[in-house]
Design a protein around this motif. Structure first.
Motif, PDB file in Angstrom:
ATOM      1  N   MET A 112     -18.017  -3.330   7.733  1.00  0.00           N
ATOM      2  CA  MET A 112     -16.722  -3.757   7.228  1.00  0.00           C
ATOM      3  C   MET A 112     -16.259  -2.796   6.136  1.00  0.00           C
ATOM      4  N   GLU A 113     -14.974  -2.482   6.128  1.00  0.00           N
ATOM      5  CA  GLU A 113     -14.407  -1.530   5.189  1.00  0.00           C
ATOM      6  C   GLU A 113     -14.257  -2.148   3.796  1.00  0.00           C
ATOM      7  N   ASP A 114     -14.558  -1.381   2.769  1.00  0.00           N
ATOM      8  CA  ASP A 114     -14.439  -1.843   1.388  1.00  0.00           C
ATOM      9  C   ASP A 114     -12.998  -1.671   0.928  1.00  0.00           C
ATOM     10  N   LYS A 143      -9.620   1.475  -1.134  1.00  0.00           N
ATOM     11  CA  LYS A 143      -8.349   1.900  -0.564  1.00  0.00           C
ATOM     12  C   LYS A 143      -7.373   2.222  -1.683  1.00  0.00           C
ATOM     13  N   LYS A 144      -6.478   3.194  -1.405  1.00  0.00           N
ATOM     14  CA  LYS A 144      -5.449   3.572  -2.371  1.00  0.00           C
ATOM     15  C   LYS A 144      -4.100   3.418  -1.700  1.00  0.00           C
ATOM     16  N   TYR A 145      -3.130   2.919  -2.454  1.00  0.00           N
ATOM     17  CA  TYR A 145      -1.786   2.690  -1.948  1.00  0.00           C
ATOM     18  C   TYR A 145      -0.765   3.280  -2.910  1.00  0.00           C
ATOM     19  N   CYS A 146       0.334   3.795  -2.356  1.00  0.00           N
ATOM     20  CA  CYS A 146       1.456   4.236  -3.186  1.00  0.00           C
ATOM     21  C   CYS A 146       2.161   2.986  -3.690  1.00  0.00           C
ATOM     22  N   ASN A 147       2.351   2.899  -4.981  1.00  0.00           N
ATOM     23  CA  ASN A 147       3.020   1.735  -5.554  1.00  0.00           C
ATOM     24  C   ASN A 147       4.514   1.696  -5.237  1.00  0.00           C
ATOM     25  N   LYS A 148       5.117   2.832  -4.905  1.00  0.00           N
ATOM     26  CA  LYS A 148       6.553   2.851  -4.611  1.00  0.00           C
ATOM     27  C   LYS A 148       6.842   2.410  -3.173  1.00  0.00           C
ATOM     28  N   CYS A 149       6.197   3.037  -2.180  1.00  0.00           N
ATOM     29  CA  CYS A 149       6.503   2.738  -0.778  1.00  0.00           C
ATOM     30  C   CYS A 149       5.479   1.822  -0.115  1.00  0.00           C
ATOM     31  N   GLY A 150       4.307   1.656  -0.742  1.00  0.00           N
ATOM     32  CA  GLY A 150       3.272   0.773  -0.202  1.00  0.00           C
ATOM     33  C   GLY A 150       2.375   1.414   0.837  1.00  0.00           C
ATOM     34  N   LYS A 204      -4.542   8.245   3.010  1.00  0.00           N
ATOM     35  CA  LYS A 204      -5.651   8.543   3.923  1.00  0.00           C
ATOM     36  C   LYS A 204      -6.928   8.796   3.139  1.00  0.00           C
ATOM     37  N   MET A 205      -7.971   8.061   3.496  1.00  0.00           N
ATOM     38  CA  MET A 205      -9.276   8.198   2.855  1.00  0.00           C
ATOM     39  C   MET A 205     -10.330   8.475   3.922  1.00  0.00           C
ATOM     40  N   ALA A 206     -11.338   9.255   3.567  1.00  0.00           N
ATOM     41  CA  ALA A 206     -12.493   9.489   4.436  1.00  0.00           C
ATOM     42  C   ALA A 206     -13.708   9.664   3.540  1.00  0.00           C
ATOM     43  N   ASN A 207     -14.716   8.848   3.761  1.00  0.00           N
ATOM     44  CA  ASN A 207     -15.960   8.907   2.979  1.00  0.00           C
ATOM     45  C   ASN A 207     -15.704   8.799   1.476  1.00  0.00           C
ATOM     46  N   GLY A 208     -14.745   7.954   1.101  1.00  0.00           N
ATOM     47  CA  GLY A 208     -14.452   7.730  -0.313  1.00  0.00           C
ATOM     48  C   GLY A 208     -13.631   8.823  -0.971  1.00  0.00           C
ATOM     49  N   ILE A 209     -13.137   9.788  -0.174  1.00  0.00           N
ATOM     50  CA  ILE A 209     -12.338  10.890  -0.714  1.00  0.00           C
ATOM     51  C   ILE A 209     -10.929  10.777  -0.160  1.00  0.00           C
TER      52      ILE A 209
END
Length: 75
Positions: A1-3, A7-14, A18-23
């Motif tokens: 299951m994904e943690d 995850k990171k999100y743009c606060n303006k557009c939502g 893109k993340m891969a291996n925590g980067i």
């Protein structure tokens, strides 16, 4: 299951960045501001991310253009 905490999100557009291996594989601006005296947010810390596409949209509203310079060394 994904943690979901990673995850990171743009606060303006939502948009989910893109993340891969925590980067993060997309660039963004991370802003963290500790508000102080003479502010309506005194004693608060505000933090948000803005994706590169949204930065371009915001920059179009600037009265004074952003300053750019070449980066000599990228880490």
């Amino acid at each position: 299951m994904e943690d979901k905490a990673k995850k990171k999100y743009c606060n303006k557009c939502g948009k989910e960045l893109k993340m891969a291996n925590g980067i993060c594989h997309e660039d963004y601006i991370h802003i963290r501001k500790e508000w102080g005296y003479f502010s309506k947010k005194d004693g608060k810390t505000q933090e948000f991310l803005i994706c590169e596409a949204c930065v371009a949209i915001i920059e179009k509203e600037f009265v004074i253009a952003s300053h750019f310079e070449d980066t000599k060394e990228m880490l």
